[in-house]
Write an enzyme that holds these catalytic residues in place. Structure first.
Site, PDB file in Angstrom:
ATOM      1  N   LYS A   1      45.410  43.218  41.137  1.00  0.00           N
ATOM      2  CA  LYS A   1      45.245  42.913  39.718  1.00  0.00           C
ATOM      3  C   LYS A   1      46.343  43.605  38.920  1.00  0.00           C
ATOM      4  O   LYS A   1      46.467  44.826  38.935  1.00  0.00           O
ATOM      5  CB  LYS A   1      43.868  43.364  39.235  1.00  0.00           C
ATOM      6  CG  LYS A   1      43.710  43.167  37.721  1.00  0.00           C
ATOM      7  CD  LYS A   1      42.286  43.272  37.248  1.00  0.00           C
ATOM      8  CE  LYS A   1      42.229  43.154  35.726  1.00  0.00           C
ATOM      9  NZ  LYS A   1      40.872  43.193  35.200  1.00  0.00           N
TER      10      LYS A   1
ATOM     11  N   ARG B   1      40.512  39.203  26.069  1.00  0.00           N
ATOM     12  CA  ARG B   1      40.132  40.394  25.306  1.00  0.00           C
ATOM     13  C   ARG B   1      39.648  40.005  23.906  1.00  0.00           C
ATOM     14  O   ARG B   1      38.830  40.713  23.317  1.00  0.00           O
ATOM     15  CB  ARG B   1      41.299  41.388  25.273  1.00  0.00           C
ATOM     16  CG  ARG B   1      41.576  41.960  26.662  1.00  0.00           C
ATOM     17  CD  ARG B   1      42.797  42.849  26.723  1.00  0.00           C
ATOM     18  NE  ARG B   1      43.111  43.213  28.112  1.00  0.00           N
ATOM     19  CZ  ARG B   1      44.206  43.867  28.482  1.00  0.00           C
ATOM     20  NH1 ARG B   1      45.106  44.236  27.571  1.00  0.00           N
ATOM     21  NH2 ARG B   1      44.409  44.154  29.747  1.00  0.00           N
TER      22      ARG B   1
ATOM     23  N   LYS C   1      46.821  49.557  30.156  1.00  0.00           N
ATOM     24  CA  LYS C   1      46.054  49.721  31.398  1.00  0.00           C
ATOM     25  C   LYS C   1      46.955  49.986  32.600  1.00  0.00           C
ATOM     26  O   LYS C   1      46.555  49.804  33.751  1.00  0.00           O
ATOM     27  CB  LYS C   1      45.180  48.483  31.617  1.00  0.00           C
ATOM     28  CG  LYS C   1      44.136  48.259  30.504  1.00  0.00           C
ATOM     29  CD  LYS C   1      43.089  47.213  30.886  1.00  0.00           C
ATOM     30  CE  LYS C   1      41.985  47.104  29.829  1.00  0.00           C
ATOM     31  NZ  LYS C   1      40.922  46.149  30.218  1.00  0.00           N
TER      32      LYS C   1
ATOM     33  N   GLU D   1      46.683  47.483  48.329  1.00  0.00           N
ATOM     34  CA  GLU D   1      45.377  47.323  47.668  1.00  0.00           C
ATOM     35  C   GLU D   1      44.459  46.418  48.491  1.00  0.00           C
ATOM     36  O   GLU D   1      43.267  46.697  48.648  1.00  0.00           O
ATOM     37  CB  GLU D   1      45.542  46.708  46.273  1.00  0.00           C
ATOM     38  CG  GLU D   1      46.361  47.528  45.284  1.00  0.00           C
ATOM     39  CD  GLU D   1      45.606  48.725  44.722  1.00  0.00           C
ATOM     40  OE1 GLU D   1      44.386  48.835  44.952  1.00  0.00           O
ATOM     41  OE2 GLU D   1      46.252  49.557  44.061  1.00  0.00           O
TER      42      GLU D   1
ATOM     43  N   LYS E   1      45.182  38.317  40.811  1.00  0.00           N
ATOM     44  CA  LYS E   1      45.043  37.987  39.393  1.00  0.00           C
ATOM     45  C   LYS E   1      46.167  38.605  38.579  1.00  0.00           C
ATOM     46  O   LYS E   1      46.456  39.779  38.799  1.00  0.00           O
ATOM     47  CB  LYS E   1      43.696  38.541  38.932  1.00  0.00           C
ATOM     48  CG  LYS E   1      43.447  38.483  37.467  1.00  0.00           C
ATOM     49  CD  LYS E   1      42.149  39.189  37.160  1.00  0.00           C
ATOM     50  CE  LYS E   1      41.922  39.111  35.660  1.00  0.00           C
ATOM     51  NZ  LYS E   1      40.828  39.929  35.241  1.00  0.00           N
TER      52      LYS E   1
ATOM     53  N   SER F   1      42.875  33.835  31.348  1.00  0.00           N
ATOM     54  CA  SER F   1      42.756  33.236  30.025  1.00  0.00           C
ATOM     55  C   SER F   1      44.094  32.796  29.437  1.00  0.00           C
ATOM     56  O   SER F   1      44.212  31.701  28.885  1.00  0.00           O
ATOM     57  CB  SER F   1      42.071  34.227  29.082  1.00  0.00           C
ATOM     58  OG  SER F   1      42.779  35.449  29.040  1.00  0.00           O
TER      59      SER F   1
ATOM     60  N   TYR G   1      39.163  28.656  33.963  1.00  0.00           N
ATOM     61  CA  TYR G   1      38.476  28.127  32.784  1.00  0.00           C
ATOM     62  C   TYR G   1      38.533  26.599  32.754  1.00  0.00           C
ATOM     63  O   TYR G   1      37.902  25.982  31.910  1.00  0.00           O
ATOM     64  CB  TYR G   1      39.075  28.736  31.509  1.00  0.00           C
ATOM     65  CG  TYR G   1      38.962  30.255  31.525  1.00  0.00           C
ATOM     66  CD1 TYR G   1      37.766  30.876  31.188  1.00  0.00           C
ATOM     67  CD2 TYR G   1      40.025  31.057  31.955  1.00  0.00           C
ATOM     68  CE1 TYR G   1      37.634  32.251  31.253  1.00  0.00           C
ATOM     69  CE2 TYR G   1      39.911  32.440  32.018  1.00  0.00           C
ATOM     70  CZ  TYR G   1      38.701  33.030  31.669  1.00  0.00           C
ATOM     71  OH  TYR G   1      38.575  34.390  31.748  1.00  0.00           O
TER      72      TYR G   1
HETATM   73  C1  PBG Z   1      38.147  43.407  32.575  1.00  0.00           C
HETATM   74  C2  PBG Z   1      38.643  42.065  32.920  1.00  0.00           C
HETATM   75  C3  PBG Z   1      39.752  41.447  32.372  1.00  0.00           C
HETATM   76  C4  PBG Z   1      39.792  40.161  32.891  1.00  0.00           C
HETATM   77  C5  PBG Z   1      38.724  40.039  33.785  1.00  0.00           C
HETATM   78  N1  PBG Z   1      38.019  41.236  33.811  1.00  0.00           N
HETATM   79  C6  PBG Z   1      40.696  41.913  31.326  1.00  0.00           C
HETATM   80  C7  PBG Z   1      41.449  43.140  31.551  1.00  0.00           C
HETATM   81  O1  PBG Z   1      41.556  43.658  32.664  1.00  0.00           O
HETATM   82  O2  PBG Z   1      41.948  43.665  30.561  1.00  0.00           O
HETATM   83  C8  PBG Z   1      40.813  39.136  32.501  1.00  0.00           C
HETATM   84  C9  PBG Z   1      40.395  37.717  32.622  1.00  0.00           C
HETATM   85  C10 PBG Z   1      41.217  36.744  31.862  1.00  0.00           C
HETATM   86  O3  PBG Z   1      42.196  37.076  31.167  1.00  0.00           O
HETATM   87  O4  PBG Z   1      40.872  35.576  31.946  1.00  0.00           O
HETATM   88  N2  PBG Z   1      38.096  44.369  33.534  1.00  0.00           N
END
Ligand code: PBG
Length: 326
Positions: free
Chosen positions: A197, A207, A219, A235, A250, A276, A315
């Site tokens: 990730k 968000r 982050k 990982e 992701k 997203s 989505y």
């Molecule tokens: C939170 C989380 C995130 C997403 C899934 N779980 C956002 C982030 O890590 O800031 C992102 C999903 C998306 O953008 O569709 N832990």
């Protein structure tokens, strides 16, 4: 032997032969449907930066999940939007047995028991700092966070979840969650780990959906550097060793190399999350008339299968399922 005896275009001359030699196919059952839930009644509100995507209150959630199931979709991935007054720096609401997430799981299990329920495990929607873990000074502290995540996973299991999906990127959380599930009597609850990730700007619209943007900093001390590939393989190896049943990459489209590399070394199924920002940018271009929505949706998704993904969180899941049905 070469040209003219070898002509690769022969296998593309008609739609019939193109179908016959088609290497990858999308099925509704490949998809994981992300679902946003919100407190209240009779609420279906559109997320402003995600056209055509909604947050649902629990009463309307039932119908939405039933529709998904009827379209051949077999799994939902739940995210709960917590109100500001429920947020703190300890994850109190995340482990509340009567929290929105836990009620959402129970509601779906009660009405559509055949749907496979996955739940997000991370503290950001419940954190007054918008971070995935507990904050001390400027640090997101690992081990105290992992303890809460393990309790969070168990509370989802008690509510009836089928699989938890830790998206936080703390070290050692897969092992800790596995142990907690085993010792608390949930050996059949699985773990889909967000293994690879990245610290990505493509999470922006998500968000907005959960009002979970980090209040300070970013982050990057827990999510991965987009410049790194080998680090992602470490990982994946660790998460499988610790007991992940499925590993995820992701975001999706910018990281197809990681889908391929993960598939090459993984002995568990590989999923990919078309996040997203990927959804919203395709929509935005389509709104401007610069891309065809349906064509870009389908092309982006088949690319995941070609790269080696077994499962796709997207989505677009419902739209694709509708298209595949017709
Ligand atoms: C939170 C989380 C995130 C997403 C899934 N779980 C956002 C982030 O890590 O800031 C992102 C999903 C998306 O953008 O569709 N832990």
């Amino acid at each position: 032997m070469s040209f003219p005896y070898k002509r690769t275009r022969r296998l593309r001359t008609s739609s019939a032969i193109r179908d016959l030699v088609c290497e990858n196919h999308l099925h509704a059952s490949d998809f994981i449907v992300p679902v946003f839930v919100i407190e209240g009644e009779n609420i279906k509100e559109e997320i402003s930066s995600m056209p055509g995507y909604y947050r649902f209150s629990l009463d309307l959630l039932i119908q939405e999940v039933q529709e998904c199931y009827d379209l051949g979709l077999r799994s939902v991935l739940l995210f709960a939007k917590a109100s500001d007054e429920k947020k703190d720096n300890k994850g109190t609401e995340a482990i509340n047995q009567n929290g929105l997430m836990q009620r959402a799981i129970r509601t779906i299990k009660a009405h559509i028991p055949e749907m496979f329920i996955m739940s997000d495990v991370a503290l950001d929607p419940y954190s007054s700092f918008g971070h995935d873990g507990i904050v001390e000074g400027n640090e997101i502290v690992n081990d105290p966070t992992v303890e809460v995540l393990a309790q969070m996973a168990v509370s989802h299991a008690e509510a009836g979840v089928d699989m938890v999906a830790p998206s936080d990127m703390m070290d050692g959380r897969i092992g800790a969650i596995r142990e907690a599930l085993e010792s608390d009597g949930f050996p059949n609850v699985g773990i889909m780990s967000y293994a690879v990730k990245y610290a990505s700007c493509f999470y922006g619209p998500f968000r907005d959906a959960l009002d979970s943007a980090p209040g300070f900093g970013d982050k990057k001390s827990y999510q991965m550097n987009p410049a790194n590939g080998d680090a992602g393989i470490r990982e994946v190896e660790l998460d499988i060793e610790e007991g992940a049943d499925i590993v995820m990459v992701k975001p999706g489209m910018p990281y197809l190399d990681m889908v391929l590399r993960t598939k090459e070394i993984s002995d568990v199924p590989v999923s990919v999350y078309q996040v997203s920002g990927e959804y919203s940018m395709i929509h935005a271009a389509a709104e401007k008339g610069w891309l065809n929505l349906e064509d870009s949706m389908m092309e982006s998704l088949i690319a995941f299968k070609r790269a080696g993904a077994d499962l796709i969180a997207s989505y677009f899941a419902k739209e694709v399922a509708k298209k595949l049905k017709n």
